[in-house]
Design an enzyme around this catalytic site. Structure first.
Site, short mmCIF file in Angstrom:
data_model
loop_
_atom_site.label_atom_id
_atom_site.label_comp_id
_atom_site.label_asym_id
_atom_site.label_seq_id
_atom_site.Cartn_x
_atom_site.Cartn_y
_atom_site.Cartn_z
N GLN A 16 0.82 -1.22 0.00
CA GLN A 16 0.00 0.00 0.00
C GLN A 16 0.85 1.27 0.00
O GLN A 16 0.46 2.30 0.53
CB GLN A 16 -0.95 -0.01 1.21
CG GLN A 16 -2.14 -0.94 1.02
CD GLN A 16 -3.05 -0.52 -0.13
OE1 GLN A 16 -3.13 0.65 -0.49
NE2 GLN A 16 -3.76 -1.48 -0.70
N SER A 17 2.04 1.20 -0.58
CA SER A 17 2.94 2.35 -0.61
C SER A 17 2.33 3.56 -1.31
O SER A 17 1.93 3.48 -2.49
CB SER A 17 4.24 1.95 -1.32
OG SER A 17 5.00 3.10 -1.63
#
Ligand SMILES: *Cc1c(COP(=O)(O)O)cnc(C)c1O
Length: 323
Positions: free
Chosen positions: A73-74
């Site tokens: 989920q960067s």
């Protein structure tokens, strides 16, 4: 200073707003928020300021592909994928995490921007696969440019040095700047900007995942290196970096009551969205410091909303925000 290669795609200056209702609820000092969640690129966030310098450097190097890495989920990878799309570059992302049943949050957006995603299950394998992926892209003639974790190279850090200049030009007073710190580029830039542009308040990073000792060493080294790009080297040491690692014991991306309460307080009393991983944890730490009397009542705190809201809608977090 104007000769540093930089693209201009961020929506700047980002607004500064008062948070009077949250301040009253906490019975604490005056709170301001710098809306770096509104930097304009693909739902915004702090990586946009860094990417103005990083992509300019990539172009100057003749790059045709951006290669970067981060967690599934960067936010950094999502903004990198978006800027690659905007400038007609290919993008390859090495992401660590369990393959989700449905693409959600930032991971969904990475795909919409056309990034090629290489998934690694174990975080321990990420460095190696990142390097292999980069080398393969070279071998394939893709002219890759390596965007480091979080965009936190000396070049990327410049984005936040100039953010200090921007804030000072907006006419607000703040005794403290508080924000989430992880790969250190944001903090290195703020610390450099503090020195170069004469910000007289303090710059306090709330660690998302790294130890205080690592941050002090790493951020000061990064600030010194970044200073060289502005002209001449300025030395920074660990004593120039204020950071606390008191709020990250649960581990990266683990949602606890600290983050949940912060996300809900900002939402309920100010209509402002934080994210579960970074700004939720940083604001949770700031709220604890307010409650325990760390700040003086007459002081003003500027909280940098560094973005990350797409993660609110990630499979991993959305079900747990209301617990
Ligand atoms: C990356 C990120 C941070 C931390 O910034 P660093 O420069 O890596 O220390 C803070 N908040 C959000 C939302 C981020 O995505």
């Amino acid at each position: 200073m104007n000769s540093i290669p930089r693209l201009r795609f961020a929506h700047l200056p980002t607004p500064v707003e008062h948070l009077p209702r949250l301040s009253a609820v906490l019975g604490g000092p005056k709170l301001l928020i710098k809306r770096d969640d509104q930097t304009g690129l693909a739902l915004g966030g702090n990586k946009t300021r860094k990417l103005e310098f990083l992509v300019a450097e990539a172009q100057a190097n003749g790059a045709r592909t951006l290669v970067s890495a981060g967690a599934l989920q960067s936010n950094h990878c999502r903004q990198t994928a978006a800027v690659a799309a905007k400038y007609g570059l290919e993008c390859i992302l090495v992401l660590n995490g369990a393959s989700p049943l449905v693409p959600t949050g930032n991971y969904l957006l990475d795909h919409l921007f056309g990034a090629q995603v290489v998934l690694v299950t174990e975080r321990a394998d990420r460095d190696r696969v990142f390097k292999e992926t980069f080398d393969q892209a070279w071998a394939d003639g893709k002219r890759p440019y390596l965007v480091p974790y979080g965009g936190s190279s000396p070049t990327g850090a410049l984005g936040y040095a100039f953010a200090v200049q921007e804030f000072l030009s907006q006419g607000f007073h703040a005794d403290w700047m508080v924000f989430g710190t992880s790969s250190g580029g944001t903090q290195a830039g703020l610390v450099l900007g503090q020195r170069v542009f004469g910000y007289t308040g303090k710059v306090l990073g709330i660690s998302i995942d790294e130890s205080q000792a690592w941050l002090k060493t790493h951020v000061s080294a990064l600030a010194a290196e970044a200073s060289e790009r502005l002209g001449e080297r300025i030395e920074f040491g660990p004593q120039d970096v204020l950071a606390t690692d008191a709020y990250c014991a649960a581990g990266y991306g683990v949602l606890t009551n600290l983050e949940r309460e912060a996300v809900r307080l900002f939402a309920k009393h100010e209509g402002i969205l934080l994210d579960p991983v970074y700004t939720g944890r940083a604001a949770g730490g700031m709220i604890d410091l307010i409650r325990t009397g760390f700040f003086k009542q007459e002081e003003t705190i500027l909280f940098w909303n560094t973005g990350g809201q797409p993660a609110l809608f990630a499979e991993k977090y959305q079900a747990h925000l209301l617990e």
